[in-house]
Design a protein around this motif. Structure first.
Motif, PDB file in Angstrom:
ATOM      1  N   VAL A 160      -8.036 -25.158 -51.837  1.00 41.13           N
ATOM      2  CA  VAL A 160      -8.525 -25.886 -53.015  1.00 41.13           C
ATOM      3  C   VAL A 160      -7.559 -27.010 -53.379  1.00 41.13           C
ATOM      4  O   VAL A 160      -6.353 -26.808 -53.531  1.00 41.13           O
ATOM      5  CB  VAL A 160      -8.701 -24.919 -54.211  1.00 41.13           C
TER       6      VAL A 160
ATOM      7  N   THR B 185     -11.841 -30.918 -52.887  1.00 40.46           N
ATOM      8  CA  THR B 185     -12.581 -29.755 -52.405  1.00 40.46           C
ATOM      9  C   THR B 185     -14.082 -29.906 -52.610  1.00 40.46           C
ATOM     10  O   THR B 185     -14.883 -29.575 -51.712  1.00 40.46           O
ATOM     11  CB  THR B 185     -12.080 -28.474 -53.100  1.00 40.46           C
TER      12      THR B 185
ATOM     13  N   PHE C   7     -14.581 -22.165 -55.726  1.00 40.27           N
ATOM     14  CA  PHE C   7     -15.163 -22.334 -54.389  1.00 40.27           C
ATOM     15  C   PHE C   7     -16.588 -21.788 -54.340  1.00 40.27           C
ATOM     16  O   PHE C   7     -17.519 -22.473 -53.906  1.00 40.27           O
ATOM     17  CB  PHE C   7     -14.275 -21.633 -53.364  1.00 40.27           C
TER      18      PHE C   7
ATOM     19  N   GLU D 292      -9.332 -19.887 -58.023  1.00 44.46           N
ATOM     20  CA  GLU D 292      -9.651 -20.718 -56.858  1.00 44.46           C
ATOM     21  C   GLU D 292     -10.922 -20.237 -56.179  1.00 44.46           C
ATOM     22  O   GLU D 292     -11.784 -21.039 -55.784  1.00 44.46           O
ATOM     23  CB  GLU D 292      -8.496 -20.684 -55.865  1.00 44.46           C
TER      24      GLU D 292
END
Length: 285
Positions: free
Chosen positions: A73, A77, A106, A102
């Protein structure tokens, strides 16, 4: 069930050859941030793959899934995720994460457009595994033994198997019903700990995927070189034949194999430490 075999390449012709040989996933590796700092001193392959490789390989393969490992990240990203998906990635892999935040970012950014795979390879992520696995939308987790053993400052990556760390992580993942795998595998008959013994550990632990190591391409840069150096189809068949035999093993045979791995790993680590001590004594003369 057979274990899902993943092969790292950005060459479309080699990817097609791997697919024809029975590989299940082609793995494109975009990770560059921090890689040299962590592994530049080791005999490892540092990726030169690019975004355009996703499109090229995607156009060539038919049955294989296409997995893309992005960078950890960082500020770009979101755009990396969007472009990889737009170019045809079926699975996105997040490396080197340390926190649940993180992972949550994501997963949310992927938003169900592709499968999400976490590459669990930092000591921090392992310590925080329960918090991380509470996040919804994680499709699978792969345990990255190479960076994890480096992060823990161990002597040999298979110490993570022999000391029970991989057992622990697999139990956590199995309890959550999340698909998982770990590490890589050499050709049958190769390796400090022979590949067939590691393959049996995948079955003992319920692993469903593994990365084929660089011994499957011997640094070939094109299909002609690959065919000169490795009979890819034959090597994959050897794995499948060994799997068929392992599936017939009793629990006592599985445990015996694990104990042999522990002995091999302990002896290899003793040798490594002895070499370090001898070198230090020589330097201090």
């Amino acid at each position: 069930m057979t274990i899902q075999l993943m092969f790292i390449t950005n060459d479309a012709d080699i990817a097609k050859e791997a697919e024809a040989s029975g590989v299940d996933r082609i793995f494109i590796d975009l990770e560059k941030i921090g890689k040299w700092e962590r592994q530049g001193h080791l005999d490892t392959v540092l990726s030169s793959h690019s975004m355009s490789d996703i499109s090229t390989v995607r156009a060539k393969i038919e049955k294989c899934e296409l997995l893309v490992r992005i960078n950890p990240v960082h500020e770009h990203t979101a755009s990396e995720i969007d472009e990889a998906i737009d170019r045809g990635a079926d699975v996105l892999m997040l490396p080197m994460f340390t926190t649940a935040e993180e992972v949550a970012y994501f997963v949310a950014r992927v938003g169900g457009r592709a499968k999400t795979c976490l590459l669990l390879e930092t000591p921090q992520a392992l310590v925080r595994i329960n918090e991380i696995l509470d996040i919804k939308g994680i499709d699978e987790v792969h345990l990255g033994l190479n960076d994890l053993y480096l992060g823990m400052k161990l002597d040999f990556m298979f110490e993570l198997i022999s000391c029970g760390v991989v057992d622990f992580a697999c139990r956590m993942l199995k309890a959550r019903g999340i698909k998982y795998g770990f590490g890589g595998i050499a050709k049958i008959g190769k390796g400090v700990v022979p590949a067939e013994m590691i393959l049996a550990e995948h079955y003992r632990l319920g692993s469903e995927m593994v990365i084929l190591s660089r011994s499957f391409h011997n640094r070939a840069v094109n299909l002609e070189e690959l065919r000169q150096r490795v009979d890819f189809g034959q090597e994959v068949r050897k794995i499948r034949e060994r799997e068929n035999a392992i599936r017939q093993w009793s629990s006592s045979e599985m445990n015996s194999n694990f104990n042999k791995i522990k002995s091999l790993v302990q002896e290899h680590c003793r040798c490594l430490r002895r070499e370090k001590w001898e070198l230090n004594e020589y330097i201090n003369l």
